[in-house]
Write an enzyme that holds these catalytic residues in place. Structure first.
Site, PDB file in Angstrom:
ATOM      1  N   ASP A  80       0.889  -1.253  -0.055  1.00 56.15           N
ATOM      2  CA  ASP A  80       0.100   0.093  -0.052  1.00 56.15           C
ATOM      3  C   ASP A  80       1.040   1.183  -0.051  1.00 56.15           C
ATOM      4  OD1 ASP A  80      -2.200   1.451   0.381  1.00 56.15           O
ATOM      5  OD2 ASP A  80      -2.446   1.561   2.480  1.00 56.15           O
ATOM      6  N   GLU A 116       2.724   5.029  -4.024  1.00 50.81           N
ATOM      7  CA  GLU A 116       2.512   6.035  -5.178  1.00 50.81           C
ATOM      8  C   GLU A 116       3.775   6.928  -5.280  1.00 50.81           C
ATOM      9  OE1 GLU A 116       0.216   5.738  -2.742  1.00 50.81           O
ATOM     10  OE2 GLU A 116      -0.951   4.446  -3.948  1.00 50.81           O
ATOM     11  N   ASP A 135      -9.047   3.414  -2.054  1.00 52.31           N
ATOM     12  CA  ASP A 135     -10.088   3.864  -1.289  1.00 52.31           C
ATOM     13  C   ASP A 135     -11.462   4.348  -1.827  1.00 52.31           C
ATOM     14  OD1 ASP A 135      -8.123   3.345   0.573  1.00 52.31           O
ATOM     15  OD2 ASP A 135      -7.462   5.270   0.862  1.00 52.31           O
TER      16      ASP A 135
END
Ligand code: MIG
Length: 739
Positions: free
Chosen positions: A372, A375, A458
């Site tokens: 997770d 980015e 999300d």
């Protein structure tokens, strides 16, 4: 035309002069002083053209992060043959501007993760990986950046109905797909590095995906357990909660394979540690859960806590594994652990180190890893969004080392997540060579399918996001990524009984099948809304488990052909103009058409069935295609049709976990009088299938008889298993032979 990111600089006069000196230009170039050439090759039977642009001062194209097809024989050619009308120019030191035409009526697909319907035309899409949880219409930067566009032009000359355009650059880019309605598309890329653009065309989507996935690679088979139900939550607070969760699943007889541990299993969010208070004996927990046939997946974020007493931090400093700023300082950003460093996954040595660190998890029997925040997301400076390309490299927050060269973060950012997954995937392969790795990621670049499954981050417990999941996942598949899903029930916000149920009705057909919810939201485990909802969800999850042999065969098909699992109707029915406009229905493989309810308060909907006869999934009279039907899908039903002539291989025992699949009987469901299907079987966990240890049969049904012919014989037949078939004319037993 939409405005440029940046206006050209005055000293571009120099470049103009340089451009004039070029002897021949393969495509229209207005301003450029570097080197450029065009090559061609045949890839998966399609002619592929590649334009390479080497800006002044760049000697060679660095090794691509996405492209794996290295052995191909590229031949230099004088000009581009493609009639896309591609033009490009360099507009300053770090900005390129490309334009091409879109015919009226052409549709656009792909580009990875976009909050959009299936057709991406008519707006701007920025590809720059970012953690923005507002998945609303105005958002055009998401977690993933896959610069592969498909243009579907129904009026194109024969052989070029579908076109692929792959811009291999990991820098920030903005794709304007005809927002002004003047049939022009435009790409701006902010880079000082070389880039390449690949162009090819085919008559069908399958042809196009075959070529793109030869170029960027395909997924290996996932471990079977990862295709079962996964239960997650941010966060189950401690061991005791996890244990009771597992028991609850088994006592309620709701099938589930995996329990996911979110960030709170760690010691103050230090990766490769466990909390001594809340998860004091992770190894024992994993062993006890294994007794109940559960696997455990743990989250691993990239950020490493800045803590001189923490071994991972110390090793990273000593090995020079972290990203550094221009003045040679270690970059520090704020993430979950507080002040943190970011591993430089572009650096091979960092990847090897990071991969090996996963011994911490494999020693404890952790089955898979969830990457997770890659980015990478930062709290204080979420993404370097307000960059000024003219200021590159000065605007660079930090740097990477790729093949010993220094590369600015902004030019590599879009690949950070993919490089992290590569490290994780290769680490797991080394640590557990006999087992198929499972890695899940939020951020990625083109080619991620070689390393990881993806989920779309999300979402919210909104009907809009349930509906959005269908076209979004279709575009992921068309971008080369077959193993994808979204959080079932919705991540943020409180779900409702109806939404959760409707979400499971679609979710059982997502390749990646996980229920996940955010901190401070209400419970959304399958039993959270009382016995009636629970019974319906149980039935849906059981349906998913029965479908696993079909789903596994689809993953084989992906390996062989590059096909995604979730397919738009135009995959098969490109000549049907109605089918091509549909993005609230989809095909799972070529045999199942899913037409779910995506709105609150509804229990029926209009369904368009393409030509042919379609059988309701759970039985009943077939409906004829080529028209629209009004269909009811009460809560708990399976909102799908099966194409006439299909054979679906299904488990017929209600397994609680894929561990039991080895003994489960298989039924070949025949839909129609003359049917065809494929059945694949292997051990579901090891890599032995890569050495040919699997069996695959071609099945045909006709006149009350089911016949099988072995396509591949690689292991002995599973004698624990019973095989049977069910058809319109009754049922029977069958033996699959390897003769
Ligand atoms: O800043 O790990 O998308 O699935 O539960 C939030 C906590 C970090 C974002 C992920 C979400 C996960 C959450 N994470």
């Amino acid at each position: 035309m939409p405005e440029l990111f940046f206006q050209p600089l005055d000293n571009w006069e120099l470049a103009r002069q340089g451009a004039k000196k070029m002897v021949s230009a393969p495509v229209a170039i207005d301003i450029f002083a570097g080197k450029t050439y065009v090559e061609k090759a045949i890839v998966a039977d399609l002619l592929m053209e590649r334009l390479t642009v080497l800006p002044l001062g760049c000697k060679a194209v660095p090794e691509s992060i996405a492209v794996v097809l290295n052995k191909i024989d590229w031949q230099i050619q004088e000009k581009l043959l493609s009639d896309l009308n591609l033009h490009w120019q360099q507009t300053n030191d770090s900005c390129f501007d490309l334009t091409f035409s879109l015919s009226p009526g052409a549709r656009c697909y792909g580009l990875g993760e976009r909050y959009s319907g299936l057709n991406l035309r008519g707006r701007v899409h920025t590809l720059f990986t970012s953690d923005d949880s507002r998945h609303i219409e105005s958002i055009d930067m998401m977690y993933k950046a896959i610069p592969f566009l498909i243009i579907d032009d129904p009026l194109a000359p024969p052989g070029s109905r579908f076109r692929g355009l792959f811009l291999d650059s990991t820098a920030r880019q903005k794709w304007s797909l005809d927002p002004d309605g003047d049939n022009t598309a435009r790409i701006e890329v902010l880079t000082r590095l070389p880039w390449q653009i690949y162009m090819f065309a085919g008559q069908t989507l399958p042809e196009l995906l075959a070529a793109f996935t030869l170029l960027t690679g395909r997924s290996q088979l996932p471990p079977r357990w990862s295709l079962g139900h996964q239960q997650s939550r941010w966060s189950y607070p401690d061991e005791a909660t996890i244990r009771s969760l597992a028991v609850e699943f088994r006592e309620r007889r709701i099938p589930c394979d995996t329990i996911v541990l979110d960030i709170d299993y760690m010691d103050e969010y230090r990766v490769f540690t466990n909390s001594k208070e809340r998860f004091p004996d992770l190894k024992q927990l994993v062993a006890d859960l294994a007794e109940l046939n559960f696997k455990v997946v743990t989250i691993v974020d990239p950020a490493v806590k800045k803590d001189p007493g923490y071994s991972v931090y110390k090793e990273g400093i000593a090995g020079k594994y972290f990203c550094e700023t221009a003045d040679g300082q270690i970059f520090i950003g704020k993430v979950w652990p507080g002040a943190s460093t970011l591993p430089d996954f572009a650096n091979e040595a960092t990847r090897a180190w990071w991969g090996e660190k996963h011994r911490f998890y494999t020693d404890m029997g952790i089955a898979g890893i969830w990457n997770d925040m890659n980015e990478p997301a930062l709290f204080d400076n979420q993404t370097p969004l307000a960059i000024d390309a003219r200021a590159l490299p000065a605007a660079e927050p930090f740097f990477h080392k790729q093949d010993k060269e220094q590369v600015g973060h902004l030019e590599l950012r879009n690949a950070y997540g993919s490089l992290m997954c590569r490290a994780t995937h290769e680490g797991l392969k080394k640590l557990r060579p006999h087992e198929r790795p499972f890695v899940l990621t939020r951020s990625c670049y083109a080619g991620i399918q070689r390393y990881a499954a993806v989920w779309l981050g999300d979402n919210m417990s909104w009907w809009e996001h349930l509906a959005g999941s269908v076209p979004m996942l279709l575009n992921m598949g068309l971008s080369g990524v077959p193993f994808a899903g979204v959080d079932i029930g919705g991540f943020g916000g409180d779900t409702t009984a109806e939404l959760l149920l409707r979400w499971y009705q679609v979710g059982i057909f997502y390749p990646f099948f996980r229920n996940h919810a955010a901190l401070d939201t209400r419970a959304q485990e399958p039993w959270a809304f009382g016995p009636e909802v629970e019974a319906n969800i149980r039935h849906l999850i059981e349906t998913r488990y029965k479908l696993l042999p079909y789903i596994e065969q689809l993953f084989c098909e992906h390996r062989e052909t590059g096909a995604p699992l979730m397919r738009p109707l135009s995959w098969l029915f490109a000549d049907d103009p109605v089918a091509c406009e549909i993005d609230d229905q989809f095909l799972l493989g070529n045999n199942i058409l899913v037409a779910p309810i995506l709105k609150r308060g509804k229990s029926s909907r209009f369904v368009y069935l393409p030509v042919g006869l379609w059988f309701p999934y759970e039985g009943g009279e077939p409906l004829s295609g080529g028209k629209i039907h009004h269909v009811s899908w009460p809560l708990g039903t399976v909102p799908a049709f099966v194409r006439e002539g299909s054979i679906l291989p299904l488990y017929d025992d209600p397994v609680q976990s894929t561990v039991e699949c080895d003994k489960a009987a298989v039924t070949f469901m025949c839909f129609g009088d003359h049917c065809q299907g494929i059945y694949y079987e292997d051990d579901g966990i090891s890599n032995n299938y890569l050495q040919g240890q699997y069996n695959q049969w071609q099945l045909s049904y006709s006149a009350g008889k089911l016949e099988s012919r072995a396509i591949h014989k690689g292991m002995s037949v599973n004698h624990k298993r019973r095989y049977g078939f069910v058809s319109v004319n009754g049922a029977g037993v069958c033996t699959l032979s390897l003769d």
